[in-house]
Scaffold this active site. Structure first.
Site, PDB file in Angstrom:
ATOM      1  N   LYS A  13      -2.175  -8.566   6.259  1.00 32.58           N
ATOM      2  CA  LYS A  13      -3.123  -9.120   5.268  1.00 32.58           C
ATOM      3  C   LYS A  13      -3.511 -10.556   5.662  1.00 32.58           C
ATOM      4  O   LYS A  13      -3.563 -10.870   6.839  1.00 32.58           O
ATOM      5  CB  LYS A  13      -2.524  -9.047   3.865  1.00 32.58           C
ATOM      6  CG  LYS A  13      -1.974  -7.660   3.540  1.00 32.58           C
ATOM      7  CD  LYS A  13      -1.617  -7.482   2.098  1.00 32.58           C
ATOM      8  CE  LYS A  13      -1.013  -6.109   1.898  1.00 32.58           C
ATOM      9  NZ  LYS A  13      -0.834  -5.766   0.500  1.00 32.58           N
ATOM     10  N   HIS A  97      -8.952  -0.209   2.518  1.00 30.96           N
ATOM     11  CA  HIS A  97      -7.745  -0.658   1.821  1.00 30.96           C
ATOM     12  C   HIS A  97      -8.092  -0.999   0.368  1.00 30.96           C
ATOM     13  O   HIS A  97      -9.182  -1.511   0.090  1.00 30.96           O
ATOM     14  CB  HIS A  97      -7.155  -1.885   2.538  1.00 30.96           C
ATOM     15  CG  HIS A  97      -5.786  -2.234   2.038  1.00 30.96           C
ATOM     16  ND1 HIS A  97      -5.597  -2.938   0.880  1.00 30.96           N
ATOM     17  CD2 HIS A  97      -4.549  -1.945   2.528  1.00 30.96           C
ATOM     18  CE1 HIS A  97      -4.289  -3.075   0.688  1.00 30.96           C
ATOM     19  NE2 HIS A  97      -3.632  -2.481   1.668  1.00 30.96           N
ATOM     20  N   GLU A  99      -7.264  -3.351  -1.520  1.00 26.70           N
ATOM     21  CA  GLU A  99      -7.622  -4.752  -1.792  1.00 26.70           C
ATOM     22  C   GLU A  99      -9.086  -5.013  -1.451  1.00 26.70           C
ATOM     23  O   GLU A  99      -9.756  -5.807  -2.103  1.00 26.70           O
ATOM     24  CB  GLU A  99      -6.679  -5.697  -1.020  1.00 26.70           C
ATOM     25  CG  GLU A  99      -5.299  -5.715  -1.667  1.00 26.70           C
ATOM     26  CD  GLU A  99      -4.162  -6.020  -0.731  1.00 26.70           C
ATOM     27  OE1 GLU A  99      -4.408  -6.508   0.397  1.00 26.70           O
ATOM     28  OE2 GLU A  99      -3.005  -5.758  -1.113  1.00 26.70           O
ATOM     29  N   GLY A 175       2.486  -3.898  -3.219  1.00 23.41           N
ATOM     30  CA  GLY A 175       2.922  -5.277  -3.465  1.00 23.41           C
ATOM     31  C   GLY A 175       3.601  -5.472  -4.812  1.00 23.41           C
ATOM     32  O   GLY A 175       3.786  -6.594  -5.264  1.00 23.41           O
ATOM     33  N   SER A 215       5.036  -0.613  -1.202  1.00 22.27           N
ATOM     34  CA  SER A 215       6.399  -1.141  -1.330  1.00 22.27           C
ATOM     35  C   SER A 215       7.428  -0.370  -0.494  1.00 22.27           C
ATOM     36  O   SER A 215       8.549  -0.127  -0.951  1.00 22.27           O
ATOM     37  CB  SER A 215       6.813  -1.196  -2.803  1.00 22.27           C
ATOM     38  OG  SER A 215       5.939  -2.050  -3.521  1.00 22.27           O
TER      39      SER A 215
HETATM   40  C1  PEP Z   1      -0.403  -2.400   1.793  1.00 19.07           C
HETATM   41  O1  PEP Z   1      -0.981  -3.418   1.503  1.00 19.07           O
HETATM   42  O2  PEP Z   1      -0.960  -1.564   2.519  1.00 19.07           O
HETATM   43  C2  PEP Z   1       0.938  -2.186   1.259  1.00 19.07           C
HETATM   44  C3  PEP Z   1       1.411  -0.991   1.263  1.00 19.07           C
HETATM   45  O3  PEP Z   1       1.600  -3.306   0.771  1.00 19.07           O
HETATM   46  P1  PEP Z   1       3.134  -3.397   0.321  1.00 19.07           P
HETATM   47  O4  PEP Z   1       3.950  -2.707   1.378  1.00 19.07           O
HETATM   48  O5  PEP Z   1       3.417  -4.856   0.250  1.00 19.07           O
HETATM   49  O6  PEP Z   1       3.239  -2.703  -0.989  1.00 19.07           O
END
Ligand code: PEP
Length: 257
Positions: A13, A97, A99, A175, A215
């Site tokens: 990221k 993604h 985000e 996240g 996560s």
């Molecule tokens: C991601 O952003 O693709 C993701 C899975 O983040 P995290 O592992 O921090 O949940």
């Protein structure tokens, strides 16, 4: 059942300066050099791609971008194209993604154009889909995913998508520290594979790698990866520390211990 090679991808990221990215990549290479039973990718920020490519040269860690623009070149201030990313050493590009969907107006139609551009530019798309918490609570998970996949892959035929990687990332698990249970993830992955079989044929669906993201950590990866339709992980936060990410990459050792 097709023999699908595990794929563990790290999405950094908007983290790390260029020197920090290079140092992290170097450390990771030294930690996972002996891993031969999984494909590994990291996706640093655009500005760190070329120097990180140098740090990864000759290693078993591939480079990916976090996004791309669909035109090859032109007056598109601030954008970066697939051929440019390939020339910086990328083999993969994360597309769609959550985000980007949440903060940058990403739509399924734009995702579709980016996937086409990635493939035309010689990059393997890592195509992300996932439902929000309220969509899951309203029991819309499957219909949301159906639309994201159908619109994202509109106009493609199976032969064009042989390298595609799909990533299921429930938005509520990104996240947040809330992981989907292995049963919840398996249910969705099985649905996605069935959907791909219906749309693009059984052969493609059987060979398609579907990653889980949300996560993922060293202590939950082995259980998730034990599910028959989970073929790897897309890792955010836990990919930033090479010691932690390398533990995830080595999940098979945890399964056999
Ligand atoms: C991601 O952003 O693709 C993701 C899975 O983040 P995290 O592992 O921090 O949940």
């Amino acid at each position: 059942m097709a023999d699908r090679r595990p794929f563990i991808a790290g999405n950094w990221k908007m983290h790390k300066t260029v020197p920090e990215s290079v140092e992290t990549a170097r450390k990771l290479v030294s930690l996972v050099g002996g891993v031969s039973d999984a494909d590994i990718m990291i996706a640093p920020t655009h500005v760190a791609l070329a120097p990180v490519a140098e740090a990864l040269a000759g290693s078993n860690v591939a480079l990916g971008a976090q996004n791309l623009f669909w035109e090859r070149e032109g007056a598109y201030t601030g954008e970066v194209s697939a051929p440019m990313l390939a020339s910086a050493g990328c083999r993969y590009a994360i597309i769609g993604h959550s985000e980007r969907r949440q903060y940058f107006g990403e739509t399924d139609e734009k995702v579709n154009r980016r996937i086409r551009a990635a493939l035309d530019g010689g990059l393997t798309p890592v195509f992300c889909v996932g439902e929000s918490e309220s969509e899951r609570e309203a029991e819309k998970t499957f219909s949301v995913l159906d639309k994201q996949v159908s619109d994202g892959l509109k106009g493609f035929v199976a032969d064009e998508l042989s390298s595609l990687v799909l990533a299921y990332e429930p938005v509520w698990a990104i996240g947040t520290g809330k992981t989907a249970s292995s049963a919840q993830a398996q249910e969705v992955h099985q649905f996605l594979r069935g959907l791909m079989a219906k749309k693009l044929g059984k052969d493609l669906a059987q060979s398609l790698r579907i990653l889980y993201g949300g996560s993922v950590k060293p202590d939950n990866v082995a259980e998730l990866m034990a599910m028959p339709d989970l073929d790897g992980a897309l890792v955010g936060g836990a990919s930033l520390k090479p010691e932690v990410f390398s533990e995830i990459v080595k999940f098979k050792r945890k399964q056999s211990s």
